[in-house]
Design an enzyme around this catalytic site. Structure first.
Site: not given
Ligand code: 7MF
Ligand code: ZN
Length: 879
Positions: A127, A267-269, A271, A303-304, A307
């Site tokens: 991203e 912070g993070a992703m 996927n 949060h991740e 998503h």
């Protein structure tokens, strides 16, 4: 100067994709220094596109071509063209298979976008537009495809090979390589692709969803960190349950994996099935992580995870819609954290962050709407406006609809758009359809930038026992936007009686039969509105924008005694804090105007009462007694007076410390003595109150307190207490200072995340030699400009959390920042551009500083070969 002229992309130019990719099969071999990427794409013309083109253009950057085959036939020179950003195939049929092979060089990828190496581990970040650095593709979120990925690598060095979805096959080769094939059954955009290869250990757990699916949960880390994963795993399970209970959302794969990496831009992703995290948001043990870190991990894991539904199952049509997934997911993680911990304090933290960062962005040269209409570099639009204001815009819909209709709205959203790439407007339409409420005017929140201002006044009529509240709203011009329209604003209020209780509120015209509440959600829609409350038997004090029901600035001329009264009695905890901030701010302004100003006795009395009230909410009290930051105070002034703010804030702290010394000592003692550490709400609250007391006491600069502080440093069994003490010592001139910093370094030099704290406490020191110290630390063997966490903890902290030193009148702070930005730009443009934003608010300062900051921005714009990222921030800042 830029290599090429950067293009501006406009929302109004959006067109559906001309081609679709139904399937992609990737075969990635990790060789000695290169990765060989073979991609098979099953493509066809998009029936929804009006275009009749037979030319195919795919995105691709920094790819070394090996071959290109169309329906099995290798293309010859002349049948295609390759440039810096794309592959064009001049003639394609309506349906075809495209096979390409390229070489990429992950070890040289310092931008940390695409496939790169973090230490000995391979990992990816796609991203927003990183997948085009892995293979040629339609790298846009509305092109969704089913991914099958085979990874081949040396088994000894890379025993763990991960990608999205489920592992379906694996095997070994005779050359020491092994391979694993992963299949992700859910169609997804390329930005959600992920790959990890390394020598990793994992902790495992499982979670059974409401409908009985057993999900295998894994957290992968480098071996030395295996004892720091428990909190992350607990947080994940809490998040999974919360999303079932609050949104009816279950997890949809048999496996959910998290990988922690040390070199990560953000912070993070999220996927699909394989979240990749900055190790800062995974790893924690009481002796290495603070309470804040523990809470940060819980929030980011949630949060991740969230998503998976808000972002992955339903994604964005284009990057202008980024807030569709980010605003909504931030609102969800905020509510989750509020439920897990202290709900009032969570709201205070979020609003403090919104006001200090987002309001500032909204008032500066980079102001943009929650749904921007144009950008040069999309990475520059992962902003506090898109995230935090975006979350407030979802929260306001929650307020306007009420919890039940809001839930109906999200249910409808998931039902209507599952598997699709949609817009923020589609989301609002669901809220409208589910509730029957007209949100036509409300939509302006997505398209109009700037922070609205509410001018409020109240009038009490003794004769007809009524109270009339008048509210005028306005919104300042922002770059490219003038003459703003009035917004639809949920405005929560209460009216306090003289005894401190809330009055029942009935509006003129409401029948006597309607149940009357003491808390009203007024809806503002026009530039000027009046609300007349009846049967109000005494002159009330209004409590406005309770709970911070909208991201706006409120002006109301309270008398000092009214503020003190609200601070003590408002039933809305958020507003008690907010009023306290106003009072502190008022005292600080008085101190700026008159250095001899002394804190009024009635304020001290209120503090003493609160400090000695055993029943008081300790967490809230700590927030109330925390003075507004120097940068927030600067934002409130016409021209930021850096030195006066610093001086008066220090002086107010000292006065409070002197006057309340005994109360603080008592607070310190009463809240000590917990031998065993836990992260319960109460323990966290006690530590924060106790460390706040210590910070006031250290202001006294006496031997006794210094000794107390050193004792805490030495005795602390947890990082919260240790780093709080060390931070105060780093601010001081204590003889022991150097020794203790050295001690901390020696003790923790093997732990990168703790070492970040060591850099940060020194960078945030209020001592006047800090800039010199920061420069020395940049030469320290443990400083590494390629590691974003390290850059943020040293230079980021110095430039953003040390206003007085960064804005030194000789311009040395600005020079340090611009040198760093230029050095960083050729390594990691995303991080360089984020750092550069700290110069964008130059107009807010005095003439001398304005010139110095502008000079640095001009120097950057005039430098050859700067990135699009930095170019966009620098040029927009100078306008
Ligand atoms: C909590 O949004 C809140 C915000 C993009 C990267 C993570 O999940 C993300 C990614 C940026 C800025 C903030 C956050 C993220 C990113 C973030 C993380 C946790 N889709 Br850039
Ligand atoms: Zn996100």
């Amino acid at each position: 100067m830029l290599r090429e002229n950067p293009r501006t992309i406009y929302l109004k130019d959006y067109q559906p994709p001309e081609f679709l990719i139904d399937q992609i099969r990737l075969h990635i071999t990790l060789e000695h220094d290169a990765a060989r990427v073979l991609a098979n794409l099953s493509m066809r013309k998009n029936p929804a596109s009006v275009s009749t083109t037979t030319t195919l253009r795919l995105d691709g950057e920094d790819l070394e071509p090996v071959y290109i085959k169309l329906d099995g036939v290798e293309l010859q020179v002349g049948e295609y063209a390759i440039d810096r950003e794309s592959l064009t195939i001049h003639q394609v049929p309506d349906q075809f298979e495209l096979e390409t092979e390229v070489l990429i060089y992950p070890a040289r990828n310092t931008a940390l976008e695409g496939l790169y190496k973090s230490g000995d581990m391979y990992c990816s970040q796609c991203e927003a537009e990183g997948f085009r650095k892995i293979t040629w593709y339609l790298d846009r979120p509305d092109v969704m495809s089913v991914f099958t990925t085979t990874i081949v690598a040396a088994k000894a060095k890379y025993p763990v090979l991960l990608s999205n979805g489920n592992p379906i096959e694996s095997g070994e080769l005779d050359d020491g390589n092994h391979w694993v094939t992963w299949e992700d059954p859910f169609s997804k955009p390329a930005y959600l692709f992920a790959l990890v290869a390394g020598d990793l250990l994992d902790i495992r757990d499982s979670y059974t969803t409401a409908s009985g699916r057993e999900v295998d949960l894994r957290i992968y880390v480098e071996p030395e960190n295996i004892d720091k994963c428990d909190h992350a795993m607990q947080s994940l399970k809490h998040a999974m349950l919360w999303d079932e209970q609050n949104y009816g959302r279950e997890y949809d794969l048999d496996m959910f994996m998290i990988v922690a990496v040390n070199d990560f831009n953000m912070g993070a992703m999220e996927n699909k099935g394989l979240n990749i995290f900055n190790s800062k948001y995974v790893l924690a043990r009481p002796d290495t992580a603070t309470d804040r870190d523990f809470q940060g991990i819980e929030g980011v894991i949630a949060h991740e995870y969230f998503h998976n539904w808000t972002g992955n199952r339903i994604t964005c049509r284009d990057w202008f819609q980024l807030s569709l997934k980010e605003g909504l997911t931030v609102f969800r993680d905020q509510e989750f954290s509020a439920d897990m911990g202290s709900c009032g304090v969570k709201r205070i933290e979020d609003v403090r962050m919104l006001r200090s960062h987002q309001f500032a962005e909204d008032a500066g040269p980079m102001a943009h709407p929650v749904r921007p209409d144009s950008y040069m570099e999309i990475n520059n639009f992962y902003t506090v406006t898109v995230y935090e204001k975006g979350a407030e815009v979802v929260r306001m819909q929650h307020h306007l609809l009420g919890p039940d209709n809001y839930r109906k709205g999200t249910d409808l959203y998931f039902e209507r758009y599952d598997g699709q790439a949609v817009t923020t407007d589609d989301f609002v339409k669901c809220m409208e359809d589910a509730s029957g409420k007209d949100l036509g005017q409300f939509r302006l929140w997505y398209s109009q930038a700037g922070t609205p201002k509410l001018n409020c006044s109240g009038a009490y009529s003794m004769v007809d026992k009524s109270y009339t509240l008048t509210i005028e709203q306005s919104c300042p011009d922002t770059p490219g936007q003038t003459n703003k329209q009035p917004l639809h604003i949920p405005f929560a209020i209460g009216l306090l009686a003289a005894d401190g209780t809330d009055l029942p509120l009935r509006l003129e015209g409401e029948s006597a039969a309607t149940t009357i509440s003491t808390n009203r959600m007024l809806e503002l829609k026009s530039a000027k509105q009046q609300f007349r409350f009846i049967d109000i038997m005494e002159q009330p004090v209004p409590s406005l924008l309770r709970c911070f029901s909208a991201p706006v600035k409120v002006k109301f001329d309270y008398r000092d005694d009214e503020l003190m009264f609200l601070m003590a009695h408002d039933s809305d905890g958020f507003n008690r804090w907010d009023t306290a901030q106003r009072v502190s701010q008022g005292m600080l302004i008085n101190l700026i105007n008159d250095p001899d100003y002394s804190v009024p006795e009635r304020y001290l009395h209120a503090c003493r009462m609160a400090l000695n009230d055993v029943a008081s909410d300790k967490a809230l009290l700590a927030e109330i007694l925390t003075l507004p930051s120097e940068s927030y105070l600067g934002d409130q002034m016409e021209v930021v007076d850096v030195d006066a703010i610093h001086r008066s804030r220090e002086s107010l702290k000292s006065q409070l410390a002197q006057e309340l010394k005994h109360d603080f000592i008592k607070i310190y003692q009463v809240n000590s003595g917990d031998e065993t550490y836990d992260v319960s709400q109460l323990s966290i609250a006690k530590r924060s109150l106790r460390n706040l007391a210590l910070s006031y006491l250290m202001q006294l600069d006496d031997a006794e307190t210094t000794e107390l502080c050193i004792k805490q440093y030495n005795a602390g069994n947890n990082m919260t207490d240790v780093i709080a003490a060390l931070g105060l010592i780093a601010d001081s001139d204590t003889l022991e200072r150097e020794g203790l910093l050295q001690d901390f370094y020696t003790r923790w030099q093997h732990d990168q995340l703790v070492l970040d704290k060591w850099f940060a406490v020194q960078a945030s020191s209020k001592r006047s030699d800090t800039l010199v110290k920061v420069k020395q630390l940049m030469q320290h063997p443990e400083f590494n400009i390629r590691n974003p966490n390290r850059v943020r903890s040293l230079i980021g902290v110095f430039c953003s959390a040390n206003q007085a030193n960064f804005h030194a009148i000789d311009g040395s702070g600005y020079a340090l920042l611009s040198e760093t930005v230029l050095q960083l730009d050729s390594i990691n443009p995303q991080i360089a551009a984020r750092m550069l934003r700290l110069l964008s608010r130059w107009r807010r300062f005095d003439e001398t500083r304005q010139q110095l900051m502008q000079q640095q921005l001009q120097k950057i714009v005039g430098t050859d070969g700067i990135s699009k990222d930095v170019y966009e921030v620098a040029t927009k800042s100078l306008v």
